[in-house]
Write an enzyme that holds these catalytic residues in place. Structure first.
Site, mmCIF file in Angstrom:
data_model
loop_
_atom_site.group_PDB
_atom_site.id
_atom_site.type_symbol
_atom_site.label_atom_id
_atom_site.label_comp_id
_atom_site.label_asym_id
_atom_site.label_seq_id
_atom_site.Cartn_x
_atom_site.Cartn_y
_atom_site.Cartn_z
ATOM 1 N N ASP A 93 0.640 -1.485 0.192
ATOM 2 C CA ASP A 93 -0.043 0.147 -0.192
ATOM 3 C C ASP A 93 0.793 1.480 -0.129
ATOM 4 O OD1 ASP A 93 1.063 -0.726 2.774
ATOM 5 O OD2 ASP A 93 -0.456 0.562 3.315
ATOM 6 N N ASP A 150 18.134 -12.774 -14.441
ATOM 7 C CA ASP A 150 18.643 -12.928 -15.180
ATOM 8 C C ASP A 150 20.519 -12.276 -15.788
ATOM 9 O OD1 ASP A 150 16.239 -13.537 -16.717
ATOM 10 O OD2 ASP A 150 15.105 -11.461 -15.892
ATOM 11 N N VAL A 151 20.901 -11.908 -14.376
ATOM 12 C CA VAL A 151 21.625 -11.327 -14.894
ATOM 13 C C VAL A 151 22.475 -12.223 -14.014
ATOM 14 C CG1 VAL A 151 21.703 -9.213 -16.072
ATOM 15 C CG2 VAL A 151 21.601 -9.507 -12.672
ATOM 16 N N ASN A 153 25.953 -10.303 -13.118
ATOM 17 C CA ASN A 153 26.652 -9.623 -12.175
ATOM 18 C C ASN A 153 25.643 -8.169 -12.077
ATOM 19 O OD1 ASN A 153 28.799 -10.611 -12.003
ATOM 20 N ND2 ASN A 153 28.781 -10.429 -14.824
ATOM 21 N N ASP A 188 17.206 6.271 -11.442
ATOM 22 C CA ASP A 188 16.385 7.172 -9.635
ATOM 23 C C ASP A 188 17.915 7.225 -9.394
ATOM 24 O OD1 ASP A 188 16.003 5.648 -7.193
ATOM 25 O OD2 ASP A 188 15.827 4.130 -9.030
#
Length: 253
Positions: A93, A150-151, A153, A188
């Site tokens: 929330d 998926d990586v 590193n 960000d």
């Protein structure tokens, strides 16, 4: 002097937490709990919450546990998946879309650019899909959605962004010739900004978590307040001489 600029690109690569999703309060609440427990159990090795929060944004959870909570090791992928899924369950929330993000993603799909963007996040698939399904349910998930699974590193290594970029090239059946397609990254956090820069991409900082100065120092070329300051001007199909192109307008800080 005008603060409006336009950029031409072929692809757009988005971070998720802090970029499309304002999950900061929820994520920080989860880390605050971990720090409180750690400091009670290990009074001689207390952690500073603000330092940890600065370092963890943009990093994979397993990296934060490895660096700051050695008593938790070893941490399995299942442990991380459960911990991250609890963020959305307990504090969902507190999560909100970054202003303008829903409208901008919708405009990409509506103007024929649905295969020209991807999401790259340090979060697990459970966390990333949990936030996306909760906050962007009206927008189909992009075909390229890179998570921590998926990586090999994490950021600031550029593996995630470069993997998404290569997959978008393949998805659009582009044969790379003399000129390479372009991509811009929206991020960000300083760690994520460095990841985009290390991949050779132009990075736009989103000042949702960190200041303009911090993001520029990390390597962002421009910084914007949020996606209410971004608009897709046009989406051109490719001709025989060049790749399809997106023209984006930004009101920079």
């Amino acid at each position: 002097m005008s603060n409006i600029i336009t950029l031409n690109t072929n692809f757009i690569l988005f971070d998720l937490d802090g970029t499309l999703v304002n999950s900061t309060a929820a994520v920080e609440k989860s880390w605050e709990h971990e720090v409180e427990v750690h400091n009670k159990q290990h009074p001689d090795a207390k952690l500073d919450l603000q330092t940890l929060l600065f370092e963890c944004h943009g990093s994979r959870t397993v990296e934060t546990f490895t660096k700051s909570f050695p008593e938790k090791l070893p941490v399995s992928q299942k442990d991380i998946d459960i911990w991250e899924s609890e963020i959305v369950r307990k504090y969902g929330d507190l999560g909100k879309p970054i202003p303008g993000s829903v409208a901008f993603l919708e405009s990409l799909n509506e103007k024929g650019a649905k295969d020209s963007w991807a999401i790259i996040t340090s979060g697990t698939q459970e966390l990333a899909y949990g936030w996306y399904n909760r906050l962007f349910s009206s927008i189909p998930r992009p075909k390229i959605f890179i998570t921590a699974h998926d990586v090999s590193n994490g950021k600031p290594d550029p593996e995630g962004y470069y993997t998404a970029f290569k997959k978008l090239i393949s998805l659009n059946n582009i044969v790379v010739g003399v000129s390479r397609p372009k991509a811009i990254v929206f991020e960000d956090a300083p760690t994520g900004v460095k990841s985009g820069v290390n991949g050779g991409f132009l990075v736009i900082g989103i000042a949702s978590t960190f200041s303009k100065e911090v993001l520029l120092k990390a390597g962002a070329t421009y910084v914007i307040e949020d996606f209410s300051k971004v608009s897709l001007i046009e989406s051109d199909d490719a001709d025989e001489d060049e790749y399809s192109r997106l023209t984006v307008s930004l009101e920079i800080l």
